[in-house]
Design a protein around this motif. Structure first.
Motif, PDB file in Angstrom:
ATOM      1  N   UNK A   1       0.811  -1.209   0.000  1.00 12.31           N
ATOM      2  CA  UNK A   1       0.000   0.000   0.000  1.00 12.31           C
ATOM      3  C   UNK A   1       0.849   1.266   0.000  1.00 12.31           C
ATOM      4  N   UNK A   2       1.972   1.238   0.689  1.00  9.20           N
ATOM      5  CA  UNK A   2       2.785   2.453   0.826  1.00  9.20           C
ATOM      6  C   UNK A   2       3.920   2.542  -0.182  1.00  9.20           C
ATOM      7  N   UNK A   3       4.266   1.455  -0.834  1.00  7.30           N
ATOM      8  CA  UNK A   3       5.367   1.486  -1.807  1.00  7.30           C
ATOM      9  C   UNK A   3       5.130   2.467  -2.960  1.00  7.30           C
ATOM     10  N   UNK A   4       3.904   2.558  -3.532  1.00  6.93           N
ATOM     11  CA  UNK A   4       3.694   3.547  -4.594  1.00  6.93           C
ATOM     12  C   UNK A   4       3.882   4.989  -4.128  1.00  6.93           C
ATOM     13  N   UNK A   5       3.850   5.222  -2.826  1.00  8.32           N
ATOM     14  CA  UNK A   5       4.070   6.554  -2.273  1.00  8.32           C
ATOM     15  C   UNK A   5       5.556   6.829  -2.025  1.00  8.32           C
ATOM     16  N   UNK A   6       6.398   5.864  -2.353  1.00  5.40           N
ATOM     17  CA  UNK A   6       7.826   6.019  -2.127  1.00  5.40           C
ATOM     18  C   UNK A   6       8.256   5.624  -0.732  1.00  5.40           C
ATOM     19  N   UNK A   7       7.375   5.008   0.028  1.00  3.17           N
ATOM     20  CA  UNK A   7       7.680   4.580   1.397  1.00  3.17           C
ATOM     21  C   UNK A   7       8.054   3.104   1.343  1.00  3.17           C
ATOM     22  N   UNK A   8       9.317   2.790   1.614  1.00  4.04           N
ATOM     23  CA  UNK A   8       9.778   1.415   1.508  1.00  4.04           C
ATOM     24  C   UNK A   8      10.116   0.785   2.852  1.00  4.04           C
ATOM     25  N   UNK A   9       9.958   1.532   3.929  1.00  3.18           N
ATOM     26  CA  UNK A   9      10.289   1.039   5.265  1.00  3.18           C
ATOM     27  C   UNK A   9       9.025   0.890   6.090  1.00  3.18           C
ATOM     28  N   UNK A  10       8.946  -0.194   6.862  1.00  2.00           N
ATOM     29  CA  UNK A  10       7.878  -0.391   7.839  1.00  2.00           C
ATOM     30  C   UNK A  10       8.531  -0.491   9.204  1.00  2.00           C
ATOM     31  N   UNK A  11       8.115   0.344  10.120  1.00  2.00           N
ATOM     32  CA  UNK A  11       8.621   0.322  11.483  1.00  2.00           C
ATOM     33  C   UNK A  11       7.563  -0.313  12.377  1.00  2.00           C
ATOM     34  N   UNK A  12       7.943  -1.361  13.098  1.00  2.00           N
ATOM     35  CA  UNK A  12       7.011  -2.066  13.969  1.00  2.00           C
ATOM     36  C   UNK A  12       7.287  -1.674  15.418  1.00  2.00           C
ATOM     37  N   UNK A  13       6.236  -1.295  16.112  1.00  2.00           N
ATOM     38  CA  UNK A  13       6.285  -0.920  17.532  1.00  2.00           C
ATOM     39  C   UNK A  13       7.305   0.165  17.865  1.00  2.00           C
ATOM     40  N   UNK A  14       7.256   1.315  17.170  1.00  2.00           N
ATOM     41  CA  UNK A  14       8.151   2.405  17.573  1.00  2.00           C
ATOM     42  C   UNK A  14       7.767   2.875  18.974  1.00  2.00           C
ATOM     43  N   UNK A  15       8.739   3.329  19.734  1.00  2.00           N
ATOM     44  CA  UNK A  15       8.462   3.728  21.113  1.00  2.00           C
ATOM     45  C   UNK A  15       8.552   5.223  21.337  1.00  2.00           C
ATOM     46  N   UNK A  16       9.221   5.917  20.475  1.00  2.00           N
ATOM     47  CA  UNK A  16       9.413   7.345  20.695  1.00  2.00           C
ATOM     48  C   UNK A  16       8.730   8.146  19.609  1.00  2.00           C
TER      49      UNK A  16
END
Length: 111
Positions: free
Chosen positions: A76-91
């Motif tokens: 879903x986010x790759x066409x937007x140029x977003x290639x990273x998925x961050x799981x459970x960020x804390x800050x």
């Protein structure tokens, strides 16, 4: 207690099936829209959480979310140029404040 043989996976102890993430978003007229975040270095990233507790601890109880598998979030986010998925960020950084334009601040002081 039974031994787990190699190749067998135990049942997940989590409430949600393995692989599903709670994705911050907002509802819209055409369905849900994914919120895109920034990493500390400024890169754009999609974010997913493994529990409601972790999501609300990071983004607050008012954050809307929906369930989505990690591969679907990437697709879903790759066409937007977003290639990273961050799981459970804390800050997270505090929400941006609106700053009054200098002309409005000057008018308040004069008045």
């Amino acid at each position: 207690m039974t031994d787990i043989r190699c190749g067998e996976d135990p049942e997940p102890a989590e409430r949600f099936p393995a692989g599903l993430l709670l994705v911050p978003g907002r509802p819209g007229p055409s369905g849900w829209a994914v919120r895109i975040f920034r990493t500390p270095l400024g890169d754009r990233t999609a974010v997913g959480f493994t529990s409601v507790r972790r999501l609300t601890a990071t983004l607050g109880p008012g954050q809307a979310w929906f369930r989505l598998a990690e591969p679907a979030l990437r697709a879903l986010t790759e066409p937007l140029g977003v290639t990273t998925v961050t799981v459970d960020p804390q800050f997270t950084a505090p929400a941006a404040r609106r700053v009054q334009p200098a002309a409005a601040m000057l008018a308040q002081r004069v008045g």
